[in-house]
Design a protein around this motif. Structure first.
Motif, PDB file in Angstrom:
ATOM      1  N   TYR A  70      -2.511   9.924 -10.006  1.00  0.00           N
ATOM      2  CA  TYR A  70      -2.326   9.726 -11.438  1.00  0.00           C
ATOM      3  C   TYR A  70      -3.502  10.217 -12.277  1.00  0.00           C
ATOM      4  CZ  TYR A  70       1.082   6.377  -9.583  1.00  0.00           C
ATOM      5  OH  TYR A  70       2.099   5.785  -8.893  1.00  0.00           O
ATOM      6  N   LEU A  71      -3.185  10.586 -13.514  1.00  0.00           N
ATOM      7  CA  LEU A  71      -4.173  10.791 -14.554  1.00  0.00           C
ATOM      8  C   LEU A  71      -4.198   9.527 -15.411  1.00  0.00           C
ATOM      9  CD1 LEU A  71      -3.305  14.456 -15.634  1.00  0.00           C
ATOM     10  CD2 LEU A  71      -4.968  13.683 -13.927  1.00  0.00           C
ATOM     11  N   SER A  72      -5.374   9.080 -15.797  1.00  0.00           N
ATOM     12  CA  SER A  72      -5.482   7.863 -16.601  1.00  0.00           C
ATOM     13  C   SER A  72      -4.639   7.975 -17.868  1.00  0.00           C
ATOM     14  CB  SER A  72      -6.944   7.616 -16.976  1.00  0.00           C
ATOM     15  OG  SER A  72      -7.727   7.343 -15.844  1.00  0.00           O
ATOM     16  N   TYR A  86      -4.226   3.280 -14.662  1.00  0.00           N
ATOM     17  CA  TYR A  86      -4.033   4.123 -13.484  1.00  0.00           C
ATOM     18  C   TYR A  86      -2.664   3.810 -12.876  1.00  0.00           C
ATOM     19  CZ  TYR A  86      -5.108   6.894  -9.361  1.00  0.00           C
ATOM     20  OH  TYR A  86      -5.086   7.851  -8.381  1.00  0.00           O
ATOM     21  N   GLN A 117      -8.876   8.655 -10.832  1.00  0.00           N
ATOM     22  CA  GLN A 117      -8.255   9.891 -11.304  1.00  0.00           C
ATOM     23  C   GLN A 117      -8.965  11.112 -10.727  1.00  0.00           C
ATOM     24  OE1 GLN A 117      -7.443  10.918 -15.703  1.00  0.00           O
ATOM     25  NE2 GLN A 117      -9.443  11.844 -15.284  1.00  0.00           N
ATOM     26  N   ASP A 118     -10.279  11.053 -10.642  1.00  0.00           N
ATOM     27  CA  ASP A 118     -11.084  12.217 -10.274  1.00  0.00           C
ATOM     28  C   ASP A 118     -11.366  12.333  -8.773  1.00  0.00           C
ATOM     29  OD1 ASP A 118     -11.175  12.860 -12.934  1.00  0.00           O
ATOM     30  OD2 ASP A 118     -13.200  12.069 -13.263  1.00  0.00           O
ATOM     31  N   SER A 173     -10.648   3.457 -13.605  1.00  0.00           N
ATOM     32  CA  SER A 173      -9.419   4.256 -13.643  1.00  0.00           C
ATOM     33  C   SER A 173      -9.748   5.740 -13.589  1.00  0.00           C
ATOM     34  CB  SER A 173      -8.618   3.932 -14.910  1.00  0.00           C
ATOM     35  OG  SER A 173      -7.464   4.728 -14.988  1.00  0.00           O
ATOM     36  N   ASP A 174     -10.741   6.149 -14.366  1.00  0.00           N
ATOM     37  CA  ASP A 174     -11.138   7.561 -14.386  1.00  0.00           C
ATOM     38  C   ASP A 174     -11.725   7.994 -13.047  1.00  0.00           C
ATOM     39  OD1 ASP A 174     -10.291   7.707 -16.983  1.00  0.00           O
ATOM     40  OD2 ASP A 174     -12.283   7.501 -17.862  1.00  0.00           O
TER      41      ASP A 174
END
Length: 374
Positions: free
Chosen positions: A320-322, A79, A345-346, A341-342
């Motif tokens: 950020y996107l992973s 991330y 991201q979401d 991390s995801d």
């Protein structure tokens, strides 16, 4: 529209740019470049500060300085912005991504050691939102395995870990002065060299692989090509703008912290109702007010909130996107599970934060968010 960010003009930047022009040296490493470097070295105790054209370039210099070669492995959080790892991929490194912590987007210290192999040549940590990683644990791992530590402190100016400034822990550290940061020069960055044995070579790499810096100090009678490198020096115009900002650092920080405190005070009610989560600042860290974000329940809720705020003339953005899920990484690597991390991201949503944002506007933004969750 309340923008997400608005570059700030403290008031003396144009005066200093004009003065730089009158001094007749615009190409870098002149009067204002030295003033900026001395500011950081004196205020934070950094051993050597080299201004660069961007934080990305500072990271590229770090990869060269550590002699990263094809097949080497570098540990990094997933991330983060792509520049964190791209600098090392350009040297042929393979990236070993590590998950974020459950409590905050910084790297999960407990997972770093699991990714170390005999090919590991560097550990990169990112102080997300200017909030320090757990540097005691990370430096202990770095020393245990004798692996150089790099701090990506792009967002972490004037932030501390147990009273020690971020950027002073790594062998090398990098900062950003992009227009979205607390202190700006439009585009710009900085490499901090805390290992004295790397200082001379860092100057050479920054000067296209020449020992030109030593020549201008009168240490040698001619200069030539002695190493690899590139043109990483910012112009004196960028440095002059930056110095005008640095002179107003305390004022800028005070205002940004006031805005963050207002956000937190207004939105605490939603956190108590388990509607959102607010940023966590561990006891060992300080908050430099680089950003204010909230965590929504899921990506659908966040998207709906973004649209609602936009309809109310408020511009909010995710982040950020992973990187472990990026198209480029998956071309040569298998998909791994990094759930935290995801999740960031979401669900992470950044709210407007800039010097000229009024507290009344902050209240308006918070009211709309509260109304959304009602």
């Amino acid at each position: 529209m309340i923008p997400f960010n608005k570059p700030y003009l403290a008031g003396v930047e144009l005066e200093y740019i004009s003065d730089a022009i009158k001094r007749g040296k615009l190409s870098g490493d002149g009067y204002y470049t030295k003033k900026c470097s001395e500011f950081f070295e004196n205020r934070y105790g950094f051993k050597k500060v080299l201004l660069t054209t961007s934080c990305t370039d500072a990271l590229e210099m770090a990869a060269i300085l550590l002699d990263i070669k094809p097949g080497d492995e570098v540990i990094s959080p997933s991330y983060t912005f792509v520049s964190t790892v791209n600098a090392f991929v350009l040297r042929g490194a393979n990236i070993r991504f590590v998950d974020s912590s459950k409590e905050h987007p910084n790297i999960d210290c407990e997972e770093i050691e699991k990714s170390i192999t005999d090919k590991t040549k560097a550990i990169i940590v990112v102080h997300y939102a200017g909030i320090a990683c757990d540097m005691d644990k990370i430096t202990a791992i770095s020393k245990k395995y004798n692996i150089p530590l790099i701090e990506d402190a792009a967002q972490a100016i004037d932030s501390f870990y147990k009273g020690k400034p971020l950027g002073s822990f790594g062998v090398l550290s990098t900062f950003s002065f992009h227009e979205t940061k607390n202190i700006i020069s439009g585009e710009g960055g900085m490499l901090v060299v805390n290992d004295e044995s790397l200082i001379a070579r860092a100057e050479i790499i920054r000067e296209k692989g020449t020992n030109r810096a030593s020549f201008f100090r009168g240490e040698i009678n001619k200069y030539g090509w002695v190493d690899i490198g590139s043109s990483y020096l910012p112009s004196e115009l960028n440095a002059a703008y930056l110095y005008g900002q640095l002179e107003n650092l305390d004022d800028i920080q005070t205002k940004r912290k006031e805005i963050c405190q207002r956000y937190a005070s207004n939105l605490t009610i939603l956190e108590k109702q388990d509607k959102i989560k607010l940023p966590v600042v561990p006891d060992y860290a300080t908050n430099n007010a680089h950003m204010f974000y909230v965590l929504c329940a899921n990506i659908e809720e966040r998207g709906t909130l973004i649209d609602l705020l936009k309809s109310k003339n408020i511009y909010s953005v995710f982040h950020y996107l992973s990187l472990h899920k990026s198209d480029y990484y998956l071309q040569s690597n298998e998909l791994i599970n990094l759930n935290n991390s995801d999740r960031y991201q979401d669900t992470l949503l950044r709210l407007p934060l800039f010097y000229e944002l009024t507290l009344q506007e902050v209240d308006y933004i918070c009211d709309e968010i509260i109304n959304f969750f009602k």
